[in-house]
Design a protein around this motif. Structure first.
Motif: not given
Length: 210
Positions: A123-124, A129-133, A143-152, A80-81
């Protein structure tokens, strides 16, 4: 929402997309719609109020046309992403690289000039970013371990917006697609399993075609 108010917002969104907010006059909108000035001020107290209404309209349209069908599909969260990125690609291709991202345009034009618009645009973009997060969070098992979801997630938004801007500047879809291909290749490195260096969405697995 009344039909006339909706007509004004739709016309304004089209003009602002190409001319910018500051370069769009109320007379431009009246000429496009045939609405009398008195009727305009019946629906909107100011051009500023119309500008905020345009932002909400654009958010709603993108959700209706692109996000809702993807979110309702049976694809995995990771797929979906990728489909959201592909949908943005399709939108720019249909527009023939004219106009760019309306949110990006207004952010560049107004963020240093109007605090109210800056806050709403912040906000938009935070919502993007929140959608992708959220999709990444739902895809955590892929996913592999250790992924920073917010930064990605922030990185995805930055690449998408930058790619769209390059398409607008070059009047060519190629630089945007190059950015998107590299983004997909990067995202593939976060996923468990073999990586296809082509960058094509095909490596993500079979999509639901129903």
């Amino acid at each position: 929402m009344s039909e006339k108010r909706e007509q004004i917002i739709e016309a304004a969104s089209q003009i602002i997309h190409l001319k910018g907010f500051n370069n769009t006059s109320i007379d431009d909108i009246l000429q496009r719609t045939g609405v009398k000035k008195g009727n305009f001020y019946f629906y909107f107290k100011s051009k500023e109020e119309l500008g905020f209404a345009v932002l909400e309209h654009l958010i709603g349209e993108f959700h209706r046309r692109c996000l809702a069908p993807i979110q309702a599909s049976a694809d995995t969260p990771f797929n979906k992403m990728i489909r959201v990125i592909d949908a943005l690609d399709s939108e720019q291709a249909k527009a023939q690289c004219c106009g760019g991202c309306p949110f990006g345009n207004m952010a560049l034009e107004l963020s240093d000039l109007h605090e109210g618009f800056r806050q709403r645009l912040e906000e938009i973009f935070r919502g993007m970013a929140q959608l992708f997060q959220s999709l990444l969070k739902d895809a955590a098992g892929e996913l592999v371990e250790g992924v920073d979801l917010e930064e990605v997630s922030q990185f995805i938004v930055a690449v998408v917006e930058g790619g769209i801007m390059l398409a607008k500047v070059h009047k060519s879809i190629t630089p945007m697609r190059q950015c998107f291909r590299q983004l997909k290749q990067y995202l593939s490195t976060l996923r468990r399993g073999p990586i296809d260096a082509s960058g094509s969405a095909q490596w993500l697995g079979k999509r639901n075609t129903q």
